[in-house]
Motif scaffolding. Sequence first.
Motif, mmCIF file in Angstrom:
data_model
loop_
_atom_site.group_PDB
_atom_site.id
_atom_site.type_symbol
_atom_site.label_atom_id
_atom_site.label_comp_id
_atom_site.label_asym_id
_atom_site.label_seq_id
_atom_site.Cartn_x
_atom_site.Cartn_y
_atom_site.Cartn_z
ATOM 1 N N SER A 1 33.583 32.669 36.252
ATOM 2 C CA SER A 1 33.959 34.030 36.598
ATOM 3 C C SER A 1 34.784 34.062 37.879
ATOM 4 C CB SER A 1 32.721 34.909 36.740
ATOM 5 O OG SER A 1 31.854 34.372 37.704
ATOM 6 N N ALA A 2 34.456 33.238 38.849
ATOM 7 C CA ALA A 2 35.220 33.211 40.094
ATOM 8 C C ALA A 2 36.620 32.669 39.846
ATOM 9 C CB ALA A 2 34.499 32.374 41.131
ATOM 10 N N SER A 3 36.748 31.644 39.017
ATOM 11 C CA SER A 3 38.061 31.057 38.773
ATOM 12 C C SER A 3 38.965 32.000 37.993
ATOM 13 C CB SER A 3 37.935 29.714 38.059
ATOM 14 O OG SER A 3 37.363 29.864 36.784
ATOM 15 N N VAL A 4 38.421 32.760 37.046
ATOM 16 C CA VAL A 4 39.279 33.677 36.291
ATOM 17 C C VAL A 4 39.699 34.863 37.138
ATOM 18 C CG1 VAL A 4 38.467 33.002 33.998
ATOM 19 C CG2 VAL A 4 37.351 34.875 35.175
ATOM 20 N N LEU A 5 38.893 35.245 38.113
ATOM 21 C CA LEU A 5 39.310 36.324 38.998
ATOM 22 C C LEU A 5 40.441 35.872 39.913
ATOM 23 C CD1 LEU A 5 35.900 38.019 39.834
ATOM 24 C CD2 LEU A 5 37.714 38.861 38.341
ATOM 25 N N GLU A 6 40.557 34.564 40.150
ATOM 26 C CA GLU A 6 41.682 34.036 40.904
ATOM 27 C C GLU A 6 42.926 33.942 40.021
ATOM 28 O OE1 GLU A 6 40.392 30.318 42.522
ATOM 29 O OE2 GLU A 6 38.861 31.254 43.758
ATOM 30 N N GLU A 7 42.742 33.722 38.745
ATOM 31 C CA GLU A 7 43.832 33.625 37.766
ATOM 32 C C GLU A 7 43.844 34.897 36.925
ATOM 33 O OE1 GLU A 7 46.064 31.208 37.525
ATOM 34 O OE2 GLU A 7 45.162 30.022 39.125
ATOM 35 N N LYS A 8 44.199 36.016 37.538
ATOM 36 C CA LYS A 8 44.079 37.309 36.871
ATOM 37 C C LYS A 8 44.943 37.426 35.623
ATOM 38 C CE LYS A 8 42.389 39.830 40.783
ATOM 39 N NZ LYS A 8 42.544 40.881 41.736
ATOM 40 N N ALA A 9 46.131 36.836 35.619
ATOM 41 C CA ALA A 9 47.006 36.938 34.447
ATOM 42 C C ALA A 9 46.342 36.309 33.225
ATOM 43 C CB ALA A 9 48.358 36.283 34.725
ATOM 44 N N LEU A 10 45.734 35.155 33.418
ATOM 45 C CA LEU A 10 45.045 34.481 32.315
ATOM 46 C C LEU A 10 43.838 35.303 31.860
ATOM 47 C CD1 LEU A 10 44.487 32.053 30.459
ATOM 48 C CD2 LEU A 10 43.264 31.004 32.365
ATOM 49 N N LEU B 1 38.797 44.711 33.192
ATOM 50 C CA LEU B 1 38.525 45.141 31.822
ATOM 51 C C LEU B 1 38.986 46.584 31.619
ATOM 52 C CD1 LEU B 1 37.278 44.594 29.031
ATOM 53 C CD2 LEU B 1 35.085 45.369 29.984
ATOM 54 N N GLU B 2 38.692 47.455 32.577
ATOM 55 C CA GLU B 2 39.109 48.858 32.465
ATOM 56 C C GLU B 2 40.630 48.996 32.491
ATOM 57 O OE1 GLU B 2 37.237 51.414 31.538
ATOM 58 O OE2 GLU B 2 35.625 49.937 31.399
ATOM 59 N N GLU B 3 41.305 48.180 33.295
ATOM 60 C CA GLU B 3 42.773 48.193 33.317
ATOM 61 C C GLU B 3 43.331 47.783 31.955
ATOM 62 O OE1 GLU B 3 44.344 45.781 36.475
ATOM 63 O OE2 GLU B 3 43.133 46.803 37.986
ATOM 64 N N CYS B 4 42.737 46.764 31.364
ATOM 65 C CA CYS B 4 43.191 46.310 30.041
ATOM 66 C C CYS B 4 42.949 47.380 28.986
ATOM 67 C CB CYS B 4 42.491 45.003 29.663
ATOM 68 S SG CYS B 4 43.006 43.597 30.664
ATOM 69 N N LYS B 5 41.815 48.047 29.051
ATOM 70 C CA LYS B 5 41.542 49.132 28.112
ATOM 71 C C LYS B 5 42.586 50.241 28.249
ATOM 72 C CE LYS B 5 36.502 48.745 27.613
ATOM 73 N NZ LYS B 5 35.221 49.445 27.843
ATOM 74 N N ALA B 6 42.922 50.595 29.480
ATOM 75 C CA ALA B 6 43.917 51.642 29.718
ATOM 76 C C ALA B 6 45.280 51.241 29.156
ATOM 77 C CB ALA B 6 44.017 51.946 31.209
#
Length: 85
Positions: free
Chosen positions: A10-19, A56-61
Motif C-alpha cells: 500500500s505504501a509503494s502504490v501510494l508513491e506510484e500513483k499513476a500505476l 479511489l474516489e477520484e477514479c470513481k469521479a
Amino acid sequence: MNPFLGCAPSASVLEEKALFRTQLRAILRASAPGNVKMMYPMISGLDELSGANALLEECKAELRAAKVPFDENMEVGIWWKFRPP
C-alpha cells in the motif's frame, strides 16, 4: 520488522500513483456486472487508508464523468498490517 518484506504494497502504490490509479480504474470497470470486492493490501495506518480511498474516489469521479459503468456499491476492505510499538 522484517527486512525481507521491504516496502509495504500500500505504501509503494501510494508513491506510484499513476500505476495505482490504473489498477483502481480497472477494478472499478470490472465491477460493472457486480460481484467484485476489493481489498487494499497491508495497510499500516489511517494515512495510507485515507490516501488510497481518496484515489479511489477520484477514479470513481473520472469514470462517472466518462459515463463508464461500475458498481457504485462495490465493497472495499483492508488487510491491516499491525506494527507493534
